[in-house]
Design an enzyme around this catalytic site. Structure first.
Site, PDB file in Angstrom:
ATOM      1  N   GLU A  68     -39.643 -10.191 -59.678  1.00 54.55           N
ATOM      2  CA  GLU A  68     -38.406  -9.808 -59.359  1.00 54.55           C
ATOM      3  C   GLU A  68     -38.178 -11.458 -58.755  1.00 54.55           C
ATOM      4  OE1 GLU A  68     -36.515  -7.597 -61.045  1.00 54.55           O
ATOM      5  OE2 GLU A  68     -38.219  -6.585 -62.377  1.00 54.55           O
ATOM      6  N   LYS A 113     -50.503  -6.179 -51.273  1.00 50.91           N
ATOM      7  CA  LYS A 113     -49.897  -7.240 -50.201  1.00 50.91           C
ATOM      8  C   LYS A 113     -48.496  -6.910 -49.728  1.00 50.91           C
ATOM      9  CE  LYS A 113     -48.495 -10.773 -48.372  1.00 50.91           C
ATOM     10  NZ  LYS A 113     -47.766 -10.758 -47.487  1.00 50.91           N
ATOM     11  N   CYS A 122     -31.721  -8.180 -53.542  1.00 57.47           N
ATOM     12  CA  CYS A 122     -31.568  -9.113 -54.511  1.00 57.47           C
ATOM     13  C   CYS A 122     -30.252  -8.894 -55.030  1.00 57.47           C
ATOM     14  CB  CYS A 122     -32.880  -9.182 -54.822  1.00 57.47           C
ATOM     15  SG  CYS A 122     -34.170  -7.449 -55.751  1.00 57.47           S
ATOM     16  N   GLU A 142     -28.290 -17.650 -52.855  1.00 59.13           N
ATOM     17  CA  GLU A 142     -28.862 -17.172 -52.996  1.00 59.13           C
ATOM     18  C   GLU A 142     -29.059 -16.878 -51.229  1.00 59.13           C
ATOM     19  OE1 GLU A 142     -32.499 -14.603 -52.908  1.00 59.13           O
ATOM     20  OE2 GLU A 142     -31.308 -12.721 -54.118  1.00 59.13           O
TER      21      GLU A 142
HETATM   22  P1  NAP Z   1     -41.202 -14.677 -50.188  1.00 56.47           P
HETATM   23  O1  NAP Z   1     -41.547 -15.484 -48.864  1.00 56.47           O
HETATM   24  O2  NAP Z   1     -41.278 -15.037 -51.171  1.00 56.47           O
HETATM   25  O3  NAP Z   1     -41.938 -13.556 -49.798  1.00 56.47           O
HETATM   26  C1  NAP Z   1     -41.871 -12.163 -50.910  1.00 56.47           C
HETATM   27  C2  NAP Z   1     -43.450 -11.734 -50.244  1.00 56.47           C
HETATM   28  O4  NAP Z   1     -44.535 -12.807 -50.966  1.00 56.47           O
HETATM   29  C3  NAP Z   1     -44.534 -11.776 -49.067  1.00 56.47           C
HETATM   30  O5  NAP Z   1     -44.997 -10.592 -48.901  1.00 56.47           O
HETATM   31  C4  NAP Z   1     -44.609 -12.804 -49.206  1.00 56.47           C
HETATM   32  O6  NAP Z   1     -45.695 -12.739 -47.594  1.00 56.47           O
HETATM   33  C5  NAP Z   1     -45.822 -13.107 -50.036  1.00 56.47           C
HETATM   34  N1  NAP Z   1     -45.989 -15.020 -50.314  1.00 56.47           N
HETATM   35  C6  NAP Z   1     -45.450 -15.708 -49.889  1.00 56.47           C
HETATM   36  N2  NAP Z   1     -45.899 -17.159 -49.993  1.00 56.47           N
HETATM   37  C7  NAP Z   1     -46.916 -16.667 -50.633  1.00 56.47           C
HETATM   38  C8  NAP Z   1     -48.001 -17.451 -51.525  1.00 56.47           C
HETATM   39  N3  NAP Z   1     -47.486 -18.689 -51.637  1.00 56.47           N
HETATM   40  N4  NAP Z   1     -48.710 -16.442 -52.016  1.00 56.47           N
HETATM   41  C9  NAP Z   1     -48.497 -15.213 -52.434  1.00 56.47           C
HETATM   42  N5  NAP Z   1     -47.671 -15.072 -51.796  1.00 56.47           N
HETATM   43  C10 NAP Z   1     -47.026 -15.147 -50.732  1.00 56.47           C
HETATM   44  O7  NAP Z   1     -39.805 -13.898 -48.982  1.00 56.47           O
HETATM   45  P2  NAP Z   1     -39.080 -14.354 -48.176  1.00 56.47           P
HETATM   46  O8  NAP Z   1     -40.114 -15.047 -46.771  1.00 56.47           O
HETATM   47  O9  NAP Z   1     -39.551 -12.543 -47.233  1.00 56.47           O
HETATM   48  O10 NAP Z   1     -37.790 -14.424 -48.418  1.00 56.47           O
HETATM   49  C11 NAP Z   1     -37.727 -15.230 -48.182  1.00 56.47           C
HETATM   50  C12 NAP Z   1     -35.987 -15.615 -49.559  1.00 56.47           C
HETATM   51  O11 NAP Z   1     -36.715 -14.722 -50.661  1.00 56.47           O
HETATM   52  C13 NAP Z   1     -34.861 -14.898 -48.604  1.00 56.47           C
HETATM   53  O12 NAP Z   1     -34.460 -14.998 -48.265  1.00 56.47           O
HETATM   54  C14 NAP Z   1     -34.073 -14.487 -50.165  1.00 56.47           C
HETATM   55  O13 NAP Z   1     -33.717 -15.419 -51.005  1.00 56.47           O
HETATM   56  C15 NAP Z   1     -35.416 -14.632 -51.071  1.00 56.47           C
HETATM   57  N6  NAP Z   1     -35.969 -13.009 -50.892  1.00 56.47           N
HETATM   58  C16 NAP Z   1     -35.907 -12.228 -52.048  1.00 56.47           C
HETATM   59  C17 NAP Z   1     -36.134 -10.551 -52.486  1.00 56.47           C
HETATM   60  C18 NAP Z   1     -36.306  -9.822 -54.076  1.00 56.47           C
HETATM   61  O14 NAP Z   1     -35.674  -8.895 -54.330  1.00 56.47           O
HETATM   62  N7  NAP Z   1     -35.381 -10.591 -54.791  1.00 56.47           N
HETATM   63  C19 NAP Z   1     -36.634 -10.291 -51.703  1.00 56.47           C
HETATM   64  C20 NAP Z   1     -37.046 -10.315 -50.528  1.00 56.47           C
HETATM   65  C21 NAP Z   1     -37.016 -12.126 -50.546  1.00 56.47           C
HETATM   66  P3  NAP Z   1     -45.508 -12.680 -46.028  1.00 56.47           P
HETATM   67  O15 NAP Z   1     -44.837 -11.784 -45.706  1.00 56.47           O
HETATM   68  O16 NAP Z   1     -45.823 -13.330 -45.540  1.00 56.47           O
HETATM   69  O17 NAP Z   1     -44.421 -14.230 -45.996  1.00 56.47           O
END
Ligand code: NAP
Ligand code: MG
Length: 462
Positions: free
Chosen positions: A245, A170, A279, A369
């Protein structure tokens, strides 16, 4: 590539049961560039069943044959490198050069590394009167973010394939076209139907259904700590393995003997690359008080040079969040030396390369972050103070140390609570285990350690 109006399940593109759709937006000009299905609970279930059915055959395939398919997958990615770079630029907004070198180049290197590891990994070992078997853990649910859209897919799928697992992916809703391209490459590589399945969709719907599915044996997640914590709780409740991660707030520690200009310039580049959406970015620069003013001046000048050379953030939501942090930094008393919260362009989700001086460890911008092109520069008194500040966050993903020589820098790095440290500019190694201490995550990706995540052990006593 023309977007698929379908999901890739059991070796073919199939219409989704769900009627929901994701509109993919180019963050540089805010135009819709494609539509893909937003898969639902039923679609995830269909994909998990396909993976479960394909698992026994793939798990029993000799590692050398799995290695052959992985080499074919790497070749398919190489053949599509330009298309990958163009697609990542279109949906993430990264500059073409970065897309070529990193967003296409890195996953090709990682796929290649697992083609080799699959062929050479000791899947059996002896200990006393036992033979120990390293067997595939089973069906993997992979949930990936948008910031390195293909790398994060390959960093999960390639070791899972090498281990003999079947996968349901996903990907992030913001970058599904790159994931569709990857599925095409998998198809061309001749992987058996059902071994790899793609369900594009929304996190709280498809992502959650995958994490909660009783027939998934391992959930591997990359993304925010907030979502990771929930996924960890769900997996714990079901007694299934989880790999997380998560975020970071990594320290770039410049010790007094270092080449200051080089340490500062490389440090600024590390944060600004990919518009700060990394990250492992070294978002806290730690400088001795005697060199502080000089470092601030160098960093401000370096950031100003970036001007127009960085891309936009991935979405309006990310842009607004990053701007909010910049405003908060100003409100909490940090000093802006480059950039700021104002939009540098009218169209597109751009944020100016931003540097803050006079940052103290308790400020929000030094603790959370930000995930944008924002560097904070903190002052330390002596080495113990530097170590306290470096280790003083809930995160521990990466970091850097610069000193007069490698031995001095490595001695400091040994005391850091973090998963990776680059010594005097040591370069990224796709074979080195990548992952977090503390709230930066659980488990490791890449190299043999990344492969081990997808294996479980059985002992036979003779
Ligand atoms: P996120 O919401 O954690 O998204 C990561 C993945 O998880 C996406 O595929 C997302 O789908 C999915 N997801 C979201 N809610 C979920 C749930 N309840 N159950 C299962 N899967 C779920 O991160 P983001 O919204 O893209 O970004 C938010 C923040 O996360 C950023 O501002 C950053 O600080 C952090 N981030 C960190 C990393 C890293 O590499 N450590 C990478 C990206 C973001 P959707 O795409 O549909 O939301
Ligand atoms: Mg999200």
């Amino acid at each position: 590539m023309k977007p698929h109006d379908a999901l890739y399940i059991d070796g073919a593109w199939r219409p989704a049961a769900s009627r929901d759709v994701i509109e993919v937006v180019n963050p540089a000009d805010e135009q819709v560039i494609g539509r893909v299905p937003a898969g639902g609970v039923l679609d995830v279930d269909t994909a998990v069943r396909a993976a479960r059915a394909a698992l026994p055959g793939w798990a029993a395939t000799p590692p050398a044959e799995r290695a052959g398919r992985l080499a074919a997958l790497r070749d398919a990615l190489v053949a599509r490198a330009d298309e990958i770079a163009e697609t990542v630029t279109a949906e993430l907004g990264s500059p073409p050069k970065l897309s070529q070198a990193v967003h296409a180049g890195l996953p090709i290197a990682v796929a290649g590394s697992y083609a080799e590891l699959a062929a050479t990994h000791p899947f059996e070992e002896r200990a006393g009167n036992s033979t120990i078997l390293h067997e595939p853990i089973g069906v993997v649910g992979a949930i990936t973010p948008w910031n390195y859209p293909l790398h994060q897919i390959v960093a999960k799928v390639a070791p899972a394939l090498a281990a003999g697992c079947a996968i349901v992916l996903k990907p992030a809703e913001d970058t599904p076209l790159t994931a569709q391209l990857f599925a095409e490459a998998v198809h061309e590589a001749g992987l058996p139907a059902g071994v790899f399945n793609l369900v594009t969709g929304l996190g709280p719907v498809a992502g959650q259904a995958l994490a909660e599915h009783p027939d998934v044996d391992l959930v591997s997640f990359t993304g925010s700590t907030a979502v990771g914590r929930r996924i960890g709780a769900v997996a714990g409740g079901a007694v299934k393995k989880v790999a997380l991660e998560l975020g970071g707030k990594s320290a770039n520690v410049i010790l007094p003997g270092a080449d200051l200009a080089r340490a500062v310039n490389v440090g600024v580049a590390h944060v600004m690359s990919n518009s700060g959406q990394t990250c492992s970015a070294w978002t806290r620069m730690l400088v001795h008080r005697d060199q502080y003013d000089e470092a601030v001046e160098l960093a401000g000048a370096a950031a100003a040079k970036y001007g127009d050379r960085i891309g936009p953030l991935v979405s309006a939501r990310q842009r607004d969040q990053v701007r909010g942090y910049i405003e908060q930094g100003v409100a909490e008393g940090a000093r802006l030396v480059a950039g700021g919260p104002e939009a540098p362009r009218e169209t597109g989700y751009f944020v100016a390369p931003t540097v803050f001086a006079d940052v103290t460890p308790e400020m929000t911008i030094a603790r959370e972050e930000i995930f944008g092109p924002v560097l904070t520069i903190l002052r330390y008194e002596d080495e113990e103070d530097a170590l306290r500040i470096a280790n003083g966050t809930v995160y521990g993903l990466a970091g850097a140390v610069w000193a007069a020589d490698d031995a001095e820098a490595a001695a400091f790095a040994r005391r850091m609570d973090t998963g990776q440290v680059d010594i005097n500019g040591g370069r990224f190694n796709p074979l080195a285990p990548f992952g977090g201490y503390k709230q930066s995550g659980v488990g490791r990706e890449l190299g043999t350690h990344g492969l081990a995540e997808y294996l479980q052990t059985k002992s036979l006593q003779f």
